[in-house]
Design an enzyme around this catalytic site. Sequence first.
Site, PDB file in Angstrom:
ATOM      1  N   HIS A 202      -4.711   1.765   7.497  1.00  0.00           N
ATOM      2  CA  HIS A 202      -3.340   2.288   7.607  1.00  0.00           C
ATOM      3  C   HIS A 202      -3.118   3.387   6.567  1.00  0.00           C
ATOM      4  CE1 HIS A 202       1.215   1.480   7.927  1.00  0.00           C
ATOM      5  NE2 HIS A 202       1.101   2.274   6.870  1.00  0.00           N
ATOM      6  N   GLU A 203      -3.576   3.145   5.330  1.00  0.00           N
ATOM      7  CA  GLU A 203      -3.345   4.118   4.248  1.00  0.00           C
ATOM      8  C   GLU A 203      -4.201   5.374   4.423  1.00  0.00           C
ATOM      9  OE1 GLU A 203      -0.774   3.694   2.557  1.00  0.00           O
ATOM     10  OE2 GLU A 203      -0.491   1.590   3.065  1.00  0.00           O
TER      11      GLU A 203
ATOM     12  N   GLN B 252       3.278   9.838   0.735  1.00  0.00           N
ATOM     13  CA  GLN B 252       4.561   9.142   0.910  1.00  0.00           C
ATOM     14  C   GLN B 252       5.535   9.432  -0.238  1.00  0.00           C
ATOM     15  OE1 GLN B 252       2.455   5.256   2.026  1.00  0.00           O
ATOM     16  NE2 GLN B 252       4.372   5.144   3.162  1.00  0.00           N
TER      17      GLN B 252
ATOM     18  N   CYS C 283       5.637  -0.004   7.301  1.00  0.00           N
ATOM     19  CA  CYS C 283       5.318   1.159   6.486  1.00  0.00           C
ATOM     20  C   CYS C 283       6.541   1.505   5.641  1.00  0.00           C
ATOM     21  CB  CYS C 283       4.952   2.331   7.397  1.00  0.00           C
ATOM     22  SG  CYS C 283       4.514   3.827   6.508  1.00  0.00           S
ATOM     23  N   LEU C 284       6.311   1.785   4.368  1.00  0.00           N
ATOM     24  CA  LEU C 284       7.446   2.118   3.489  1.00  0.00           C
ATOM     25  C   LEU C 284       8.152   3.405   3.937  1.00  0.00           C
ATOM     26  CD1 LEU C 284       5.943   1.199  -0.001  1.00  0.00           C
ATOM     27  CD2 LEU C 284       7.615  -0.092   1.332  1.00  0.00           C
TER      28      LEU C 284
ATOM     29  N   GLY D 135       0.838  -1.192   0.000  1.00  0.00           N
ATOM     30  CA  GLY D 135       0.000   0.000   0.000  1.00  0.00           C
ATOM     31  C   GLY D 135       0.872   1.241   0.000  1.00  0.00           C
TER      32      GLY D 135
ATOM     33  N   HIS E 164      -2.635   7.720   6.690  1.00  0.00           N
ATOM     34  CA  HIS E 164      -1.601   8.561   6.062  1.00  0.00           C
ATOM     35  C   HIS E 164      -2.208   9.862   5.520  1.00  0.00           C
ATOM     36  CE1 HIS E 164       2.202   6.451   6.087  1.00  0.00           C
ATOM     37  NE2 HIS E 164       1.669   5.326   5.639  1.00  0.00           N
TER      38      HIS E 164
HETATM   39 NI    NI Z   1       2.446   3.384   5.677  1.00  0.00          NI
END
Ligand code: NI
Length: 171
Positions: free
Chosen positions: A136-137, A51, A94-95, A46, A140
């Site tokens: 989660h997304e 991000q 998380c990236l 995701g 963000h």
């Molecule tokens: Ni994330």
Amino acid sequence: MAIRDIIILPDTQLRLVSKPIEKITPEIRALADDMLETMYEAPGIGLAAIQIAQPLRLITMDVSKKEGEKDPRVFINPEIISSSEELSVYEEGCLSIPDYYEEVERPAKVRVRFMDIDGKVHEEDADGLYATCIQHEIDHLNGVLFVDYLSKLKRDRVMKKFTKAARLAAK
Ligand code: NI
């Protein structure tokens, strides 16, 4: 399509509240394509536009279970319209917080409303990994990170680690 740089903790842009997308322009389509490519390359399941430093309410995801099969998905202006009382725990990563994983408890099921890349509005029931990932997304898009759900001790520790790493990298 192009791979974009993913911003990481403690980049303060991660705390921005992203803006709704009013019109699906060719630029938005190109951004969604870049996000999918960047997400697959990372690799991740995701990615939120912020991000890659774009404060827009746009998410890409692929939570397909089958090995080797792709299910690229784009969510525009997604919102959770209901959540189950039942909770479930997943180990999240998380990236933007590389190589850090912790268990987070969230509603096990959610109903999500979003627009697809053609501007069509959908409502879907999500459970399992899909439910966790979409929550989660969407977090963000509101400047919220999964580490915000951890104890202050754990959160302080991870913040300190990434702040120190950024300082060393800048030297
Ligand atoms: Ni994330």
